[in-house]
Enzyme design. Structure first.
Site, short mmCIF file in Angstrom:
data_model
loop_
_atom_site.label_atom_id
_atom_site.label_comp_id
_atom_site.label_asym_id
_atom_site.label_seq_id
_atom_site.Cartn_x
_atom_site.Cartn_y
_atom_site.Cartn_z
N PRO A 88 0.87 -1.23 0.00
CA PRO A 88 -0.13 0.09 -0.09
C PRO A 88 1.02 1.26 -0.05
O PRO A 88 0.42 2.31 -0.27
CB PRO A 88 -0.87 -0.16 1.52
CG PRO A 88 -0.60 -1.38 1.79
CD PRO A 88 0.57 -1.83 1.20
N GLU A 115 0.93 -7.32 8.18
CA GLU A 115 0.76 -5.99 8.34
C GLU A 115 1.78 -5.26 7.35
O GLU A 115 1.70 -4.19 7.27
CB GLU A 115 0.77 -5.57 9.67
CG GLU A 115 -0.43 -5.65 10.56
CD GLU A 115 -1.84 -4.94 9.76
OE1 GLU A 115 -1.75 -3.72 9.85
OE2 GLU A 115 -2.66 -5.50 9.36
N ARG A 153 -1.34 -7.64 -21.64
CA ARG A 153 -2.08 -6.97 -22.55
C ARG A 153 -1.14 -6.11 -23.27
O ARG A 153 -1.71 -5.86 -24.66
CB ARG A 153 -3.25 -5.97 -22.12
CG ARG A 153 -4.29 -7.02 -21.18
CD ARG A 153 -5.10 -5.83 -20.62
NE ARG A 153 -6.45 -5.91 -21.66
CZ ARG A 153 -6.39 -4.70 -22.50
NH1 ARG A 153 -5.66 -4.11 -22.48
NH2 ARG A 153 -7.35 -4.94 -23.43
N ASP A 168 -7.53 1.14 -26.11
CA ASP A 168 -7.80 0.96 -24.72
C ASP A 168 -8.13 2.52 -24.10
O ASP A 168 -7.38 3.43 -24.56
CB ASP A 168 -6.96 0.41 -23.97
CG ASP A 168 -6.94 -1.16 -23.97
OD1 ASP A 168 -7.77 -1.66 -24.86
OD2 ASP A 168 -6.32 -1.70 -22.99
C1 9D3 Z 1 -2.39 -0.15 9.28
C2 9D3 Z 1 -1.98 0.07 7.90
N1 9D3 Z 1 -2.38 -0.77 6.75
C3 9D3 Z 1 -1.97 -0.03 5.59
C4 9D3 Z 1 -3.08 0.67 4.92
C5 9D3 Z 1 -1.47 -1.87 7.12
C6 9D3 Z 1 -1.62 -2.91 5.74
C7 9D3 Z 1 -3.04 -3.50 5.47
C8 9D3 Z 1 -3.02 -4.03 4.31
C9 9D3 Z 1 -0.44 -3.37 5.31
C10 9D3 Z 1 -0.78 -4.36 4.13
C11 9D3 Z 1 -2.05 -4.93 3.87
C12 9D3 Z 1 -2.09 -5.65 2.42
N2 9D3 Z 1 -2.21 -5.05 1.29
C13 9D3 Z 1 -1.02 -5.32 0.42
O1 9D3 Z 1 -0.18 -5.68 0.65
C14 9D3 Z 1 -1.17 -4.76 -0.92
C15 9D3 Z 1 -2.26 -3.45 -1.36
C16 9D3 Z 1 -3.48 -2.72 -0.54
O2 9D3 Z 1 -3.77 -3.27 0.23
N3 9D3 Z 1 -4.08 -1.89 -1.66
C17 9D3 Z 1 -3.58 -1.42 -2.82
N4 9D3 Z 1 -2.57 -1.88 -3.13
C18 9D3 Z 1 -1.91 -3.03 -2.52
S1 9D3 Z 1 -0.61 -3.68 -3.05
C19 9D3 Z 1 -0.14 -4.69 -1.61
#
Ligand code: 9D3
Length: 252
Positions: A88, A115, A153, A168
């Site tokens: 994220p 996490e 793609r 696209d």
């Molecule tokens: C408390 C903070 N959280 C971050 C928003 C912790 C957290 C939540 C979920 C850390 C990792 C995750 C799992 N998500 C992913 O690994 C992930 C992801 C996503 O949740 N949203 C958008 N793109 C991606 S790429 C990897």
């Protein structure tokens, strides 16, 4: 293009990779996807891949050692190909980023879970970090599949269409015009007459105008960056005059 995916859940990739365009791309050797289970590189009796965070607090953190071992077993040390961490905290995936990555012959994708991952993975193993958008998922597996899908793609020949991904919506910068197929009337709803007219110049202009109107209404952010022709400008100015005459004066 070849992908090496490092994950704790390799089985979730298989059904999607065995379907439709990705399946065909793999069969024709345009695409190669190797799945690597990070758990296979644990050395302890219980194959532990996560641990509690130093400093306390909730959640679990993916341990550095199995991840380094997995990636280095495949790519060497330091890794001979770029390795992307799906997280994220990464830069947000857009078609522009997809295009940039499409020039690479081989790519490692590291799927975080829990996490987060031990910061030393970020600092000393991966070369890039990508997020697919601002919403919270349970791990990097779906984001990795999305990246593989979007990149496939762009592989010439993978869509089984010589024009490929040229048309696209996010490639042109506008949203798509409305599509219709037979019958010409369904439950009393008719297909726009211009599409049945056989007049290709009118059809092209109508589609372009529909795409412009739709983009202005739903994604004005896209329109700001889009290069408009004179005809495009005229159409949009008329559209604005019809809907909100005051805005038309301002936007000149
Ligand atoms: C408390 C903070 N959280 C971050 C928003 C912790 C957290 C939540 C979920 C850390 C990792 C995750 C799992 N998500 C992913 O690994 C992930 C992801 C996503 O949740 N949203 C958008 N793109 C991606 S790429 C990897």
């Amino acid at each position: 293009m070849r992908f090496d995916i490092f994950t704790l859940f390799p089985e979730v990739f298989k059904p999607y990779l065995e379907t439709s365009i990705l399946y065909r791309a793999i069969q024709s050797s345009l695409l190669q996807v190797e799945l690597h289970n990070i758990r296979d590189w644990t050395t302890d009796r219980h194959h532990v891949t996560d641990d509690a965070p130093y400093g306390g607090g909730g959640g679990m953190v993916m341990k550095a050692e199995p991840v380094f071992k997995a990636v280095e077993a495949v790519f060497g040390s330091p890794p001979a190909s770029p390795v992307i961490l799906l997280t994220p905290q990464g830069r947000v995936l857009t078609q522009e980023v997809v295009k940039e990555l499409s020039s690479l012959p081989r790519l490692g994708l590291l799927c975080g879970h829990y996490e987060g991952v031990d910061e030393r993975i970020r600092e000393h193993l991966v070369s890039d970090e990508i997020s697919i958008g601002d919403y919270v998922l349970t791990g990097g597996e779906l984001p990795a599949l999305i990246l593989v899908d979007a990149l496939t793609r762009l592989i010439p020949g993978a869509l089984g269409d010589p024009d490929g991904a040229q048309d696209d919506s996010h490639a042109s910068g506008l949203l798509e015009y409305p599509h219709y197929t037979r019958p010409a009337e369904f439950r009393g709803w008719r297909v726009p007459e211009v599409l049945l007219s056989g007049n290709h110049a009118s059809i092209t202009r109508w589609r372009r105008n529909q795409a412009l109107a739709r983009t202005r209404q739903r994604r004005p952010d896209l329109l700001k960056r889009f290069l408009l022709s004179t005809a495009d400008r005229e159409f949009l100015e008329n559209l604005i005059k019809e809907s909100d005459p005051l805005d038309a004066e301002e936007s000149k």
